[in-house]
Design an enzyme around this catalytic site. Structure first.
Site, short mmCIF file in Angstrom:
data_model
loop_
_atom_site.label_atom_id
_atom_site.label_comp_id
_atom_site.label_asym_id
_atom_site.label_seq_id
_atom_site.Cartn_x
_atom_site.Cartn_y
_atom_site.Cartn_z
N LYS A 75 5.05 -10.76 1.98
CA LYS A 75 5.60 -9.59 1.28
C LYS A 75 7.02 -9.82 0.78
O LYS A 75 7.43 -9.23 -0.23
CB LYS A 75 5.52 -8.36 2.19
CG LYS A 75 4.09 -8.06 2.69
CD LYS A 75 3.07 -7.92 1.57
CE LYS A 75 1.64 -8.00 2.06
NZ LYS A 75 0.66 -8.09 0.97
N LYS B 286 15.46 0.50 1.63
CA LYS B 286 15.78 1.92 1.61
C LYS B 286 14.49 2.68 1.90
O LYS B 286 13.46 2.36 1.32
CB LYS B 286 16.32 2.28 0.22
CG LYS B 286 16.49 3.76 -0.02
CD LYS B 286 17.94 4.15 0.12
CE LYS B 286 18.11 5.67 0.16
NZ LYS B 286 19.10 6.08 1.18
N HIS C 147 1.96 7.20 -3.89
CA HIS C 147 1.47 5.83 -3.97
C HIS C 147 0.70 5.72 -5.28
O HIS C 147 -0.36 6.31 -5.43
CB HIS C 147 0.57 5.52 -2.77
CG HIS C 147 -0.17 4.21 -2.87
ND1 HIS C 147 -0.20 3.31 -1.84
CD2 HIS C 147 -0.89 3.66 -3.87
CE1 HIS C 147 -0.92 2.26 -2.22
NE2 HIS C 147 -1.35 2.45 -3.44
N LYS D 3 -6.84 5.48 2.92
CA LYS D 3 -6.93 6.37 1.77
C LYS D 3 -8.13 7.29 1.94
O LYS D 3 -9.18 6.87 2.44
CB LYS D 3 -7.06 5.55 0.48
CG LYS D 3 -5.79 4.74 0.20
CD LYS D 3 -6.00 3.68 -0.87
CE LYS D 3 -4.72 2.85 -1.01
NZ LYS D 3 -4.95 1.62 -1.79
N GLU E 172 1.07 -2.27 -6.49
CA GLU E 172 1.33 -0.99 -5.83
C GLU E 172 2.79 -0.60 -5.98
O GLU E 172 3.67 -1.41 -5.69
CB GLU E 172 1.06 -1.10 -4.32
CG GLU E 172 -0.38 -1.27 -3.93
CD GLU E 172 -0.56 -1.23 -2.41
OE1 GLU E 172 -1.69 -1.46 -1.97
OE2 GLU E 172 0.42 -0.98 -1.67
N ARG F 156 -7.05 -8.79 -5.08
CA ARG F 156 -8.51 -8.64 -4.90
C ARG F 156 -8.95 -7.37 -5.64
O ARG F 156 -8.12 -6.59 -6.09
CB ARG F 156 -8.83 -8.47 -3.42
CG ARG F 156 -8.00 -7.37 -2.77
CD ARG F 156 -8.52 -6.92 -1.44
NE ARG F 156 -7.51 -6.20 -0.68
CZ ARG F 156 -7.17 -4.94 -0.84
NH1 ARG F 156 -7.78 -4.21 -1.74
NH2 ARG F 156 -6.22 -4.38 -0.10
C1 MV4 Z 1 7.56 2.36 2.22
C2 MV4 Z 1 7.66 3.75 2.43
C3 MV4 Z 1 8.87 4.36 2.21
N1 MV4 Z 1 9.94 3.62 1.81
N2 MV4 Z 1 8.65 1.68 1.81
C4 MV4 Z 1 3.13 1.82 3.87
C5 MV4 Z 1 2.11 0.83 3.51
C6 MV4 Z 1 2.80 -0.27 2.85
N3 MV4 Z 1 2.03 -0.73 1.76
C7 MV4 Z 1 4.11 0.26 2.43
N4 MV4 Z 1 4.23 1.57 3.01
C8 MV4 Z 1 5.32 2.33 2.83
N5 MV4 Z 1 6.42 1.68 2.39
C9 MV4 Z 1 9.80 2.31 1.62
N6 MV4 Z 1 10.86 1.59 1.25
C10 MV4 Z 1 6.50 4.43 2.84
C11 MV4 Z 1 5.33 3.72 3.06
C12 MV4 Z 1 4.21 4.51 3.46
C13 MV4 Z 1 3.09 4.64 2.64
C14 MV4 Z 1 3.00 4.01 1.43
C15 MV4 Z 1 1.88 4.16 0.64
C16 MV4 Z 1 0.83 4.95 1.05
C17 MV4 Z 1 0.90 5.58 2.25
C18 MV4 Z 1 2.02 5.44 3.06
C19 MV4 Z 1 2.08 6.10 4.28
C20 MV4 Z 1 3.17 5.97 5.08
C21 MV4 Z 1 4.23 5.15 4.68
#
Ligand code: MV4
Length: 445
Positions: free
Chosen positions: A116, A201, A208, A237, A275, A291
């Site tokens: 990542k 941050k 999303h 999801k 994403e 994918r």
């Molecule tokens: C974050 C965030 C808030 N701020 N990054 C969760 C899954 C991973 N793909 C990244 N995620 C997150 N990253 C920052 N800087 C909040 C999440 C997150 C989230 C993101 C997408 C879909 C659902 C989520 C649920 C909780 C937290």
């Protein structure tokens, strides 16, 4: 074109890949564990090979067994589906070394996006905005504290080898940071065998939003608009929709073009998804998935393009004849992920399906492995059906989805259909007014 494709997966996605192959005149080989002998993907495939006992690590994750199945059956190519080995660079490499085509990106691109930190750096260099944070991993606590102070609290500590929500934790204030760093490093080392972490941050109320891409491996990358996947619980999801109710036409075209241009510069091959977290009008890249995704059907429904067919054509080396102007997005699509779980407690509910009737009619698509008499095994992901609905407008789509959910009969096991019926009629959902925390707040989590 391939004569025979081995499908290294199970459930509804194995069925999805099988259907694309069939329509292309390609024979299919199903692989299955002993728990899946009666599965629909096994019944429909031209051939099937049992690759091991129920535990995924001994069957669907067993690379040697899958390659043996390819050898025995004389397959030309392997489609990894989603999950399991679909983002395993070593598997993609092994497939190629053994003389089969891997229907997916290059091992190098899978590896790059699996890290990542490296992915974020690469994507930033390719011209997309990322979440403000550390440049690369943080190893020193004092340096971490300076970075966090700079970007402002709260901050989120993430594992380089994480993704999909695993191995991350928020630090609300400076005094929490040392413990959060230590916790994340330990977790990351234990879960992924790599203790590298980075800081971002923390965005408090993002959506999303992800962009569907398709690359030919020679620099041409097409975009298929976005999916809004904010309705989730514990990083699973629950409902996805395309287009996002939060974007206008101009914003959609711009972010799609920027995402496609970025991965075009690395000559990305195959299907992929970028994403973003979208908050206060800004897109911040978080991860790229190399994918096909579970929710790809909503993009297919609004574009009219079979993404699995396109994946297979690209892998077979056919020139990509599609161009961006052929991708005309129309109407609205929503997917409900129906899982075999109790709709209130989310307790798993495997077992025999005693009665089955799927909805139909205009604009209704059901991607499901279920049939009457089938026993849902307890060993795997609980997804049993994707109900996907398309209509001219979002309002009509919700009405159609409500109608389709009412028609859907799955007897003998608990499913989340009643939850979906409630969710889609909630005022916030009707208004398109939700972020990534909406569902968990609604459920009182
Ligand atoms: C974050 C965030 C808030 N701020 N990054 C969760 C899954 C991973 N793909 C990244 N995620 C997150 N990253 C920052 N800087 C909040 C999440 C997150 C989230 C993101 C997408 C879909 C659902 C989520 C649920 C909780 C937290």
């Amino acid at each position: 074109m391939f004569e025979k494709v081995l499908i290294a997966n199970r459930g509804e996605i194995a069925l999805r890949v099988h259907r694309a192959c069939r329509e292309m005149g390609i024979e299919t080989v199903a692989v299955h564990s002993t728990a899946d002998s009666d599965a629909m993907h096994v019944r429909l495939a031209d051939e099937s090979v049992c690759i091991g006992p129920p535990a995924s690590r001994d069957s669907y994750l067993n690379m040697q067994a899958i390659l043996s199945a390819a050898r025995i059956s004389g397959a030309d190519a392997i489609h990894p589906g989603v999950g399991f080995l679909s983002e395993n660079a070593a598997f993609a490499e092994m497939v190629e070394e053994h003389g089969y085509v891997f229907i997916g990106p290059t091992p190098e691109h899978i590896r790059l996006m699996g890290d990542k930190i490296a992915a974020k750096e690469a994507i930033q260099e390719l011209g997309l905005s990322v979440v403000p944070g550390s440049d690369g991993p943080v190893t020193d606590d004092a340096e971490a504290a300076r970075i966090a102070q700079d970007i402002g609290y709260p901050v989120l500590v993430k594992a380089a080898a994480g993704g999909g929500g695993r191995g991350m934790k928020v630090a609300e204030a400076p005094d929490e940071l040392p413990d959060v760093l230590a916790h994340c490093r330990n977790e990351a080392a234990a879960s992924f065998g790599d203790d590298a972490v980075y800081i971002e941050k923390y965005l408090g109320h993002p959506r999303h939003i992800e962009i569907q891409l398709l690359g030919d491996g020679a620099g041409k990358v097409l975009h298929f608009g976005e999916r809004d996947c904010s309705i989730q619980r514990r990083h699973q999801k629950v409902i996805e929709e395309a287009p996002s109710p939060a974007l206008d036409v101009a914003t959609r075209a711009e972010i799609g073009a920027r995402a496609a241009e970025a991965v075009g510069k690395i000559s990305y091959r195959g299907a992929g998804t970028i994403e973003f977290l979208y908050e206060d009008g800004d897109f911040h890249f978080i991860e790229m998935n190399t994918r096909l995704q579970v929710e790809h059907p909503i993009s297919e429904m609004i574009s009219g393009i079979d993404l699995v067919r396109e994946q297979i054509k690209i892998a077979a080396g056919e020139p990509m004849t599609l161009s961006q102007s052929d991708i005309v997005l129309s109407g609205h699509a929503i997917e409900c992920r129906v899982v075999a779980e109790h709709p209130d407690t989310f307790a798993p509910s495997p077992g025999k399906v005693t009665e089955y009737h799927a909805p139909g009619g205009l604009g209704v698509r059901v991607d499901s492995q279920l049939y009457s008499g089938y026993a849902v095994p307890p060993h795997y992901d609980s997804l049993v059906s994707k109900l996907v609905v398309h209509a001219d407008s979002r309002a009509e789509c919700i009405m159609r989805l409500n109608r389709a959910l009412d028609e859907y009969v799955i007897g003998g096991i608990e499913t989340t259909i009643p939850l979906h019926q409630r969710l889609i009629l909630e005022q916030d959902f009707l208004n398109g007014d939700y972020d990534i925390h909406w569902l968990e707040t609604y459920l009182g989590l």
